[in-house]
Design an enzyme around this catalytic site. Structure first.
Site, mmCIF file in Angstrom:
data_model
loop_
_atom_site.group_PDB
_atom_site.id
_atom_site.type_symbol
_atom_site.label_atom_id
_atom_site.label_comp_id
_atom_site.label_asym_id
_atom_site.label_seq_id
_atom_site.Cartn_x
_atom_site.Cartn_y
_atom_site.Cartn_z
ATOM 1 N N GLU A 151 0.877 -1.167 0.000
ATOM 2 C CA GLU A 151 0.000 0.000 0.000
ATOM 3 C C GLU A 151 0.916 1.220 0.000
ATOM 4 O OE1 GLU A 151 -2.743 0.376 3.293
ATOM 5 O OE2 GLU A 151 -3.518 2.266 2.484
ATOM 6 N N LYS B 130 4.420 0.619 10.053
ATOM 7 C CA LYS B 130 4.434 1.850 9.257
ATOM 8 C C LYS B 130 3.961 3.030 10.093
ATOM 9 C CE LYS B 130 3.509 0.200 4.639
ATOM 10 N NZ LYS B 130 2.417 0.090 3.674
ATOM 11 N N ARG C 251 5.379 -12.630 9.713
ATOM 12 C CA ARG C 251 6.022 -11.380 9.357
ATOM 13 C C ARG C 251 7.340 -11.245 10.102
ATOM 14 N NH1 ARG C 251 2.259 -7.487 9.149
ATOM 15 N NH2 ARG C 251 3.666 -5.749 9.329
HETATM 16 P P1 ATP Z 1 -0.171 -1.685 6.817
HETATM 17 O O1 ATP Z 1 -0.279 -1.714 8.289
HETATM 18 O O2 ATP Z 1 -0.201 -0.325 6.249
HETATM 19 O O3 ATP Z 1 -1.027 -2.682 6.095
HETATM 20 P P2 ATP Z 1 1.962 -3.332 5.956
HETATM 21 O O4 ATP Z 1 3.290 -3.329 6.595
HETATM 22 O O5 ATP Z 1 1.135 -4.539 5.969
HETATM 23 O O6 ATP Z 1 1.287 -2.117 6.610
HETATM 24 P P3 ATP Z 1 1.710 -3.250 3.097
HETATM 25 O O7 ATP Z 1 2.097 -2.155 2.193
HETATM 26 O O8 ATP Z 1 0.304 -3.655 3.119
HETATM 27 O O9 ATP Z 1 2.165 -2.791 4.513
HETATM 28 O O10 ATP Z 1 2.664 -4.481 2.860
HETATM 29 C C1 ATP Z 1 2.918 -5.031 1.600
HETATM 30 C C2 ATP Z 1 3.276 -6.473 1.751
HETATM 31 O O11 ATP Z 1 4.405 -6.629 2.590
HETATM 32 C C3 ATP Z 1 2.143 -7.263 2.368
HETATM 33 O O12 ATP Z 1 1.971 -8.453 1.646
HETATM 34 C C4 ATP Z 1 2.616 -7.533 3.763
HETATM 35 O O13 ATP Z 1 2.111 -8.728 4.236
HETATM 36 C C5 ATP Z 1 4.135 -7.567 3.600
HETATM 37 N N1 ATP Z 1 4.775 -7.172 4.846
HETATM 38 C C6 ATP Z 1 4.585 -6.031 5.529
HETATM 39 N N2 ATP Z 1 5.302 -6.024 6.664
HETATM 40 C C7 ATP Z 1 5.974 -7.191 6.700
HETATM 41 C C8 ATP Z 1 6.892 -7.785 7.622
HETATM 42 N N3 ATP Z 1 7.247 -7.169 8.746
HETATM 43 N N4 ATP Z 1 7.375 -9.004 7.321
HETATM 44 C C9 ATP Z 1 7.019 -9.626 6.189
HETATM 45 N N5 ATP Z 1 6.167 -9.130 5.290
HETATM 46 C C10 ATP Z 1 5.636 -7.924 5.531
#
Ligand code: ATP
Ligand code: MG
Length: 564
Positions: free
Chosen positions: A39, A275, A265
Site C-alpha cells: 500500500e 508503518k 512477518r
Molecule cells: P499496513 O499496516 O499499512 O497494512 P503493511 O506493513 O502490511 O502495513 P503493506 O504495504 O500492506 O504494509 O505491505 C505489503 C506487503 O508486505 C504485504 O503483503 C505484507 O504482508 C508484507 N509485509 C509487511 N510487513 C511485513 C513484515 N514485517 N514481514 C514480512 N512481510 C511484511
C-alpha cells in the site's frame, strides 16, 4: 514439469515452496504467478524485503512471474512520493517486475460491478449504521453479532442506494456496503464485513473520479483473480481473513481461482517495523527523514551503506515460517559484514586524529607507497598512498602509560604503520592544560613495506593518514535507534529511543583518493568498520556514514547459544 519449473538444487525450501511444488506436480496450476502488493502509504522497510524476496524468489525459482501491485484503495493515506520510492526500492533490492506493474485502482470499475453482482444475488447490502454501531453490533469472540436493521433491505433498494453512494449523494461515512454472510460466525471477519466505504479524498491516480472505495478484503482477492495470481502470499494476521477471501472468490464471477497462504512477518530487535510508528518517527523529527540511516527502511539501509545482496542473504537465512518470532538485528549485521568483508575495498581513515611528526624523515618530501585494496579479493588491485613527515594517527592508538596488553604506540615503543614503516615514539608534546597535542617519532627507513631486515618484530600495526594530503571529512557514527531490543515492551516505545544513536565527528582525516571514490559504494576503514559516502557530501566536506563496526556480535550470540 518443464525445466523452468524445476527448482534448482540450491534453491531454498520452505512450506510455501513445498505447496507450490505440490501444486505444480498435481497440475492444479500450470505455472506460478505471485505478487508483491504494497500500500503506497509509507516507505518500504526490511519486513517488506522479506515479502519481496519471497514473492519474487518464488517466481524466479519456479519459472513464473511476480507482479508489483500497488494496493491503492485509501486516497486519504496514499501519495505519489511513496509510489515512486517503492519502485526504486524494489529495483534496488534486485528485482524486476518487467511489464507487470499494476494498481488496484486499475480495477475500480470491475470491482464496483462485482459489488453490484453480490447485491443482486442478495449477498451484500447497504448499511446505514455508523462505524461505531457496526463495531458494537459485530459482537465479540464469545458473543455472536446482531443483525443490522438494514440487513434485509430488498436487492433493488440496495442497488439503488449503492449507485447513489457512487454518484456522491451521501456524506463520507453515512453508508457502507457490507457482505451478507453470517452474523453468528465464529470468525468475526465473516460477520458481514464492510466491502465499500464513502471517502472523499484526492486519489493519486484516479483523482476525484471515485468517492466510494473498496476495502482491502474486497479488493485484494479479486485483484489477485484478475491478474491470474496463483499463490497469494501474505502475513499471518490475514489468516482469519482467508475464509472471506475464499467466500468472495466463490461468490463472484471472477476469471481465476487464486489461493491465499500466510507466513510469519519479520520482526527485528532494536527497531520498529510498523508503518504507523515509522511515519511517527519521521513526522515528529526523531530521525532526519525516511532515508535516515538509523531506520529499517530500505532507503535508510541503502544510505547507511548496506548492500542489497546482504539483505537478500538475510532474507534467505531467516527463511519463511508459519510462526511469528523476533529475529536478532545482529544477524542482519552479520550478513552485512560478511558481504562487505568480501566486497569492500579498504582505506585508512583517522576518526580522532593525533599529529605525529617523524623527525628523521626529510622535510617536504612525499613518498608514494603501495597498499592492497582488498586482501579478500586480489582483483581489487592496489592503490597509491602518500607518506610524509607529518601524519595523523588515531588518538586511541597512543597511551602515555600503557598497560601490559596495549601493543600500540607509547613512549619509547615501536609500532608498524600499515603499508609503511616502523616508527618509534621519542617525545610527547602537551598543551598547557596537559592534553597531548603531538607526538615526536623516528622512523626506520629499512622497514619500508612493514618488515625489518634484521627480523625484529613489533606487536602492533596502526593506521595513519599523511597530514598534508589528508582529506578532511565529517563522519557519522550510527548506533541502534532503540536502546531496548523490544521497544515499547514496558511503557511508551518512544521512551526507548537510544539517546545517542548518532554521533557526528568533524575533522576526520581520510586517504586522499576518497575524494573521488565511487559514491554509494561501501568501503572498509581499516580497523574501524564499514563506511559509505553520504549524499550530504560537498566538494569541501565529504560526509561518510558508518554502516557497521567490525566486531561481530552475532558470532558471540551464536557461541553463547552453543554453550561454548
Ligand atoms: P499496513 O499496516 O499499512 O497494512 P503493511 O506493513 O502490511 O502495513 P503493506 O504495504 O500492506 O504494509 O505491505 C505489503 C506487503 O508486505 C504485504 O503483503 C505484507 O504482508 C508484507 N509485509 C509487511 N510487513 C511485513 C513484515 N514485517 N514481514 C514480512 N512481510 C511484511
Ligand atoms: Mg497491509
Amino acid at each position: 514439469m518443464s525445466d523452468a519449473e524445476t527448482p534448482t538444487d540450491d534453491a531454498p525450501r520452505d512450506f510455501i515452496r513445498d505447496i507450490v511444488h505440490a501444486d505444480l506436480e498435481a497440475g492444479s496450476v500450470s505455472g506460478i504467478v505471485t505478487r508483491f502488493p504494497p500500500e503506497p502509504n509509507g516507505y518500504l522497510h526490511i519486513g517488506h524485503a522479506k515479502s519481496i524476496c519471497l514473492n519474487f524468489g518464488l517466481a524466479h525459482d519456479f519459472g513464473g512471474r511476480c507482479h508489483l501491485r500497488f494496493d491503492d484503495t485509501n486516497p486519504l493515506k496514499e501519495e505519489m512520493e511513496y509510489i515512486d520510492s517503492i519502485q526504486e526500492d524494489v529495483r534496488w533490492l534486485g528485482f524486476d517486475w518487467g511489464e507487470h506493474l499494476f494498481h488496484t485502482s486499475d480495477y475500480f470499475e470491475q470491482l464496483y460491478q462485482w459489488a453490484e453482482v453480490l447485491i443482486s444475488d442478495g449477498k451484500a447490502y447497504v448499511d446505514d449504521l455508523s462505524a461505531d454501531e457496526i463495531r458494537e453490533y459485530r459482537g465479540t469472540l464469545k458473543e455472536p453479532g446482531r443483525s443490522s436493521p438494514f440487513r434485509d433491505r430488498p436487492a433493488e433498494e440496495n442497488l439503488d442506494l449503492f449507485r447513489k453512494m457512487r454518484t456522491g449523494e451521501f456524506a463520507d461515512g453515512e453508508k457502507v456496503l457490507r457482505a451478507r454472510i453470517d452474523m453468528a460466525s465464529g470468525n468475526i471477519n465473516m460477520r458481514d464485513p464492510v466491502l465499500y466505504r464513502i471517502l472523499r479524498g484526492h486519489h493519486p491516480r484516479t483523482g476525484d473520479q471515485w468517492c466510494v472505495y473498496p476495502t482491502y478484503d474486497f479488493a485484494h482477492g479479486q485483484s489477485d483473480a484478475i491478474e491470474s495470481i496463483t499463490h497469494s502470499v501474505c502475513t499471518l494476521e490475514f489468516e482469519g481473513h482467508r475464509p472471506l477471501y475464499d467466500w468472495l472468490i466463490e461468490n463472484l464471477p471472477v476469471p481465476t481461482q487464486p489461493h491465499q497462504y500466510e507466513f510469519a512477518r519479520l520482526e527485528l530487535t532494536h527497531t520498529v517495523l510498523s508503518k504507523r510508528k515509522l511515519i511517527h518517527l519521521v513526522r515528529d523529527g526523531h530521525v532526519a527523514g525516511w532515508d535516515d540511516p538509523r531506520l529499517p527502511t530500505l532507503s535508510g539501509l541503502r544510505r547507511r551503506g548496506v548492500p542489497a545482496a546482504a539483505i537478500r542473504d538475510f532474507a534467505a537465512r531467516i527463511g519463511v515460517s508459519k510462526s511469528n518470532s523476533v529475529h536478532e538485528i545482529a544477524l542482519l549485521e552479520h550478513c552485512v559484514r560478511e558481504n562487505l568483508n568480501k566486497a569492500a575495498e579498504r582505506r585508512m581513515a583517522v576518526l580522532d586524529p593525533l599529529k605525529v611528526v617523524i623527525e628523521n624523515y626529510p622535510d617536504c618530501e612525499t613518498e608514494i607507497l603501495e597498499a592492497v585494496n582488498n586482501p579478500e579479493d586480489e582483483s581489487a588491485g592496489t592503490r597509491n598512498v602518500p607518506f610524509s613527515r607529518e601524519i595523523w594517527i588515531e588518538r586511541s592508538d597512543f597511551m602515555e602509560d600503557p598497560p601490559k596488553k596495549f601493543f600500540r604506540l607509547g613512549p619509547g615503543r615501536e609500532v608498524r604503520l600499515r603499508w609503511a614503516y616502523f616508527i618509534t615514539c621519542t617525545d610527547v608534546i602537551k598543551d598547557p592544560s596537559g592534553e597531548i597535542v603531538e607526538l615526536r617519532c623516528t622512523y626506520d627507513p629499512a622497514t619500508k613495506g612493514g618488515q625489518a631486515p634484521d627480523g625484529r618484530k613489533v606487536k602492533g600495526t596502526i593506521h595513519w593518514v599523511s597530514a598534508p594530503h589528508a582529506l578532511d571529512a565529517e563522519v557519522r557514527l550510527y548506533d541502534h535507534l532503540f536502546a531496548r531490543p523490544d521497544p515499547g515492551a514496558e511503557g511508551d516505545w518512544l521512551d526507548d529511543l537510544a539517546p545517542h544513536s548518532l554521533e557526528i565527528r568533524h575533522g576526520c582525516k581520510l586517504e586522499p583518493d576518497l575524494a573521488t571514490f565511487e559514491p554509494g559504494r561501501t568501503l572498509q576503514f581499516e580497523r574501524q568498520g564499514y563506511f559509505v559516502a553520504d549524499p550530504d557530501s560537498t566538494v569541501d566536506t565529504p560526509v561518510f556514514n558508518r554502516t557497521i563496526g567490525l566486531r561481530d556480535s552475532w558470532a558471540k550470540i551464536q557461541k553463547k547459544a552453543g554453550g561454548k
